[in-house]
Design a protein around this motif. Structure first.
Motif, PDB file in Angstrom:
ATOM      1  N   THR A 170      41.812  36.205  44.964  1.00 51.98           N
ATOM      2  CA  THR A 170      41.235  37.169  44.029  1.00 51.98           C
ATOM      3  C   THR A 170      41.345  36.749  42.569  1.00 51.98           C
ATOM      4  OG1 THR A 170      43.267  38.462  43.691  1.00 51.98           O
ATOM      5  CG2 THR A 170      41.885  39.023  45.609  1.00 51.98           C
ATOM      6  N   GLY A 171      42.293  35.883  42.215  1.00 47.34           N
ATOM      7  CA  GLY A 171      42.570  35.672  40.805  1.00 47.34           C
ATOM      8  C   GLY A 171      43.160  36.936  40.204  1.00 47.34           C
ATOM      9  N   ASP A 172      43.050  37.100  38.884  1.00 43.60           N
ATOM     10  CA  ASP A 172      43.499  38.322  38.222  1.00 43.60           C
ATOM     11  C   ASP A 172      42.402  39.368  38.369  1.00 43.60           C
ATOM     12  OD1 ASP A 172      45.595  36.770  37.454  1.00 43.60           O
ATOM     13  OD2 ASP A 172      45.369  37.080  35.306  1.00 43.60           O
ATOM     14  N   THR A 173      42.733  40.516  38.927  1.00 44.74           N
ATOM     15  CA  THR A 173      41.708  41.535  39.118  1.00 44.74           C
ATOM     16  C   THR A 173      42.317  42.915  39.190  1.00 44.74           C
ATOM     17  OG1 THR A 173      39.816  42.184  40.502  1.00 44.74           O
ATOM     18  CG2 THR A 173      41.772  41.409  41.655  1.00 44.74           C
ATOM     19  N   GLN A 174      41.582  43.892  38.722  1.00 45.12           N
ATOM     20  CA  GLN A 174      41.874  45.283  39.027  1.00 45.12           C
ATOM     21  C   GLN A 174      41.092  45.635  40.286  1.00 45.12           C
ATOM     22  OE1 GLN A 174      40.464  47.377  35.569  1.00 45.12           O
ATOM     23  NE2 GLN A 174      38.326  47.282  36.192  1.00 45.12           N
TER      24      GLN A 174
END
Length: 268
Positions: A170-174
């Motif tokens: 996902t990587g960095d994600t909300q």
């Protein structure tokens, strides 16, 4: 017919905050004989070797985004992969969001690259030439050559559908509908998990990233079979908060849960 094995090596399971056990984000993915990396955070090249892999065997590198905890080791990886090569390896292909091409050229460009002095010396110095020949390389030694490509998005998640199963980074994600859709029915999702969700909601750190409950909600909605928590912050890394966090995730998500450690190997 036997499916090609797929293995994920967790090289970096942390955040921008260094701790004794985690720092930055980086992963290696093996699909049969193919090897690739996703992100290249602090000491990723060294951790890659500690995991039993070798830089010249990596043919693809994918960046989720360009925070330093995801790309700071990129110069080291580029130069190490080139320096250890014989010149007969596949050309490294690098993909990522905006800045990927600019950063790559800024490292290696013959005229303006900040590390051009290094590779020029290794191309031209007699001792470096001899070492290159002893590794199986030929003269004249070729300068580094990397194919870097920017897609049209600023932050990316990646899904790999392999013969052994599917894996999502996902990587960095909300919590995000596009990432949830990308991860639908995946065998494994590696999702950032910064901290206890209650703490993040209280201190205003929830927007823009996932905590325990948000990671669990995305995984449950996507129907992924296993959830690997990565990008784990220093507070959640401690015993006590760690066990509470895993329990909170289990209240929402009914699949398998992995609270990752660096140099951990996950098989599909």
């Amino acid at each position: 017919m036997t499916a090609k094995p797929t293995t994920i090596h967790v090289l970096g399971a942390g955040t921008p905050t260094p701790t004794p056990t985690r720092f930055g984000s980086a992963f290696a993915l093996q699909i049969g004989d193919e090897q690739m990396m996703i992100d290249c955070g602090p000491a990723a090249t060294h951790k890659l070797v500690k995991a039993g892999l070798w830089p010249t065997d990596i043919d693809y590198l994918f960046f989720t985004h360009h925070h330093f905890d995801h790309d700071i080791d990129y110069p080291c990886f580029l130069l190490c992969r080139w320096d250890q090569s014989t010149g007969k390896e596949n050309t490294l292909q690098v993909f990522g969001p905006t800045l990927t091409e600019r950063i790559t050229h800024g490292i290696l460009d013959e005229n303006e690259g900040i590390f051009a002095h290094d590779w020029k010396a290794r191309v031209g110095h007699p001792l470096s030439q001899r070492i290159h020949q002893n590794r199986g390389g030929d003269l004249p030694r070729k300068p580094p050559h990397v194919l870097a490509t920017d897609p049209f998005l600023d932050s990316l998640a990646y899904r790999f559908d392999t013969p052994a199963g599917s894996v999502v980074f996902t990587g960095d994600t909300q919590p995000c509908d596009s990432v949830t859709e990308l991860a639908k029915d995946a065998d494994l999702m590696l999702c950032m998990c910064w901290d206890d969700q209650e703490i993040m909601d209280a201190d205003g750190e929830a927007p823009g990233q996932c905590g325990t409950l948000d990671a669990a909600r995305m995984a449950q909605t996507a129907g992924v079979k296993r959830l690997a928590l990565v990008h784990i912050g220093p507070h959640l890394s401690q015993h006590g908060p760690m066990e509470k966090g895993i329990g909170d995730v289990r209240e929402i998500y009914d699949g398998g849960i992995l609270f990752t450690d660096e140099l951990q190997t996950i098989s599909l």
